[in-house]
Scaffold this motif. Structure first.
Motif, PDB file in Angstrom:
ATOM      1  N   PHE A  18      -8.614  15.496  -8.629  1.00 20.68           N
ATOM      2  CA  PHE A  18      -7.428  14.587  -8.984  1.00 20.68           C
ATOM      3  C   PHE A  18      -6.279  14.917  -8.044  1.00 20.68           C
ATOM      4  N   PHE A  19      -5.630  13.772  -7.380  1.00 16.15           N
ATOM      5  CA  PHE A  19      -4.522  13.878  -6.826  1.00 16.15           C
ATOM      6  C   PHE A  19      -3.875  12.435  -6.753  1.00 16.15           C
ATOM      7  N   PRO A  20      -2.567  12.300  -6.500  1.00 13.44           N
ATOM      8  CA  PRO A  20      -2.001  11.148  -6.851  1.00 13.44           C
ATOM      9  C   PRO A  20      -2.321  10.287  -5.494  1.00 13.44           C
ATOM     10  N   ASN A  21      -2.675   9.060  -5.672  1.00 12.50           N
ATOM     11  CA  ASN A  21      -2.879   7.961  -4.634  1.00 12.50           C
ATOM     12  C   ASN A  21      -2.536   6.716  -5.005  1.00 12.50           C
ATOM     13  N   PHE A  22      -1.936   6.048  -3.854  1.00  9.03           N
ATOM     14  CA  PHE A  22      -1.178   4.780  -4.123  1.00  9.03           C
ATOM     15  C   PHE A  22      -1.726   3.800  -2.822  1.00  9.03           C
ATOM     16  N   ALA A  23      -1.664   2.416  -3.168  1.00 12.03           N
ATOM     17  CA  ALA A  23      -1.574   1.552  -2.257  1.00 12.03           C
ATOM     18  C   ALA A  23      -0.083   1.070  -1.974  1.00 12.03           C
ATOM     19  N   VAL A  24       0.537   1.048  -0.513  1.00 10.28           N
ATOM     20  CA  VAL A  24       1.743   0.865  -0.489  1.00 10.28           C
ATOM     21  C   VAL A  24       1.698  -0.181   0.733  1.00 10.28           C
ATOM     22  N   GLU A  25       2.970  -0.572   0.940  1.00  9.32           N
ATOM     23  CA  GLU A  25       3.395  -1.446   2.184  1.00  9.32           C
ATOM     24  C   GLU A  25       3.877  -0.406   2.975  1.00  9.32           C
ATOM     25  N   PRO A  26       3.071  -0.046   4.138  1.00  7.79           N
ATOM     26  CA  PRO A  26       3.598   1.221   4.921  1.00  7.79           C
ATOM     27  C   PRO A  26       4.813   1.238   5.619  1.00  7.79           C
ATOM     28  N   ARG A  27       5.152   0.319   6.205  1.00  2.00           N
ATOM     29  CA  ARG A  27       6.540   0.112   7.046  1.00  2.00           C
ATOM     30  C   ARG A  27       7.837   0.344   6.138  1.00  2.00           C
ATOM     31  N   SER A  28       7.726  -0.498   5.215  1.00  2.01           N
ATOM     32  CA  SER A  28       8.867  -0.473   4.260  1.00  2.01           C
ATOM     33  C   SER A  28       8.907   1.042   3.341  1.00  2.01           C
TER      34      SER A  28
END
Length: 385
Positions: A99-109
């Protein structure tokens, strides 16, 4: 000087008893320090929250998403400097235990809003321009022996399927306390896949991160954001990053209280054990104290000897406990990084450890000191022979 030598010699006259007492105090201080560190680190995310960052989520629950179109309307609100967005992904690497935290994010901002995640310029550009690009923390990459350019596959839980990513960067924390066990990837990759497989889940963000121009505007901007989407199909709840983190911590408040209580109980238990040891020592030396009084030593001298012996034993045990706390904390941070990505002992914890050891020594010496100082010479000498 004579009294000091006498205190030190008396403290280790019964070597096995002294060793076991020192060991008991050391273990108690070690447990106290680790438990206090755990409590402190539980609130680490709250303490490190930026005063200029807000988090916007669905007013019903974090489980429900928000339309991606909200970002343009939020950006127009006065006081908003930056905005980013993302989704909690909840992927599994090989096995559920990883287990580890994983996210989908908008990279630049996202990287602009979170400067504590430090990447080299090359890695930053590669991550921004690769739809399947991902970034992992230094500790996470070291644990699984990932290198830049590796293919990493996560099993989706919230978003089912096998998701392949290219590791484009390994970030380090700007500070020692920065979490280096996170994994985030390009939100566009998630969104494009949803458009092909589950269109109704596309163009949705789990949360928005908002950067405000000044901390004083946080409350005003929060109200403005929520007012903008009031009575819409997806109303929002905007709060400071600190309040957002506190909402998670509050769910485990009872556990933290229990841990605090246990840390104090440990000290009380060893205090009772040390008091019993010192009382036993005082009973054995009543004749010696009477002899010292007969030679001209006053009650203050006797009290100082007994009190000093207790303090010496307790502080040696406390010092050993403090020294053991650091390798123990390092082991926890290394071996249990999925649960404790940061486990560093603060100076305040060290001071509390030493204070606890001092309290143990003082309390344990109260009765033996009183008994030694008030013993009558005739009563003490009666024990000789």
């Amino acid at each position: 000087m004579f009294i000091l030598k006498l205190i030190i010699r008396n403290a280790f006259r019964h070597k096995l008893r002294s060793f076991l007492t020192v060991l008991g105090v050391a273990i108690a201080i070690l447990a106290f320090g680790l438990l206090r560190t755990l409590v402190g680190l539980w609130y680490l995310g709250v303490e490190q929250s930026s005063a200029t960052r807000l988090v916007t989520r669905n007013a019903i629950s974090l489980v429900f998403s928000l339309p991606i179109s909200y970002k343009d309307r939020i950006r127009q609100i006065p006081g908003v400097k930056q905005i980013s967005y993302g989704n909690w992904f909840g992927g599994i690497y090989i096995d559920e235990k990883n287990f580890f935290p994983n996210f989908a994010v908008e990279p630049r901002s996202y990287l602009e809003l979170y400067p504590e995640f430090v990447l080299s310029p090359g890695e930053r550009d590669a991550f921004i321009h690769d739809r399947r690009g991902a970034v992992a923390g230094r500790k996470l990459a070291a644990k699984y022996r990932w290198k830049v350019g590796d293919m990493i596959t996560l099993k989706g839980t919230i978003f089912p399927g096998e998701w392949e990513f290219v590791l484009r960067g390994i970030y380090r924390g700007a500070q020692k306390s920065t979490d280096e066990t996170q994994f985030f990837f390009n939100w566009e990759y998630l969104n494009e896949t949803m458009k092909r497989t589950v269109p109704r889940r596309a163009d949705q963000a789990g949360f928005y991160m908002i950067g405000v121009t000044k901390p004083e505007l946080a409350a005003e901007v929060s109200q403005a954001v929520d007012s903008t989407f009031r009575n819409s199909l997806a109303e929002t709840l905007t709060e400071t990053e600190k309040a957002f983190q506190l909402s998670f911590v509050s769910m485990t408040e009872a556990i933290m209280i229990a841990i605090k209580i246990v840390s104090y109980v440990v000290i009380v238990i060893i205090m009772v054990v040390a008091a019993n040891t010192m009382a036993m020592t005082a009973r054995e030396r009543i004749a010696e104290y009477a002899t010292l009084k007969a030679l001209g030593f006053g009650a203050g001298h006797i009290a100082g000897i007994v009190f000093g012996e207790s303090i010496v034993i307790a502080m040696i045990g406390g010092g050993v406990g403090v020294l053991l706390t650091f390798p123990a904390a390092h082991w926890i941070e290394t071996e249990l990084s999925q649960f404790f990505p940061v486990f560093s002992v603060s100076p305040l914890t060290v001071y509390l450890d030493l204070l606890a050891a001092l309290v143990i020594g003082v309390v344990a010496s109260i009765f033996p000191t009183w008994r030694g100082a008030t013993i009558r010479i005739a009563d003490g000498l009666r024990r000789i022979g």
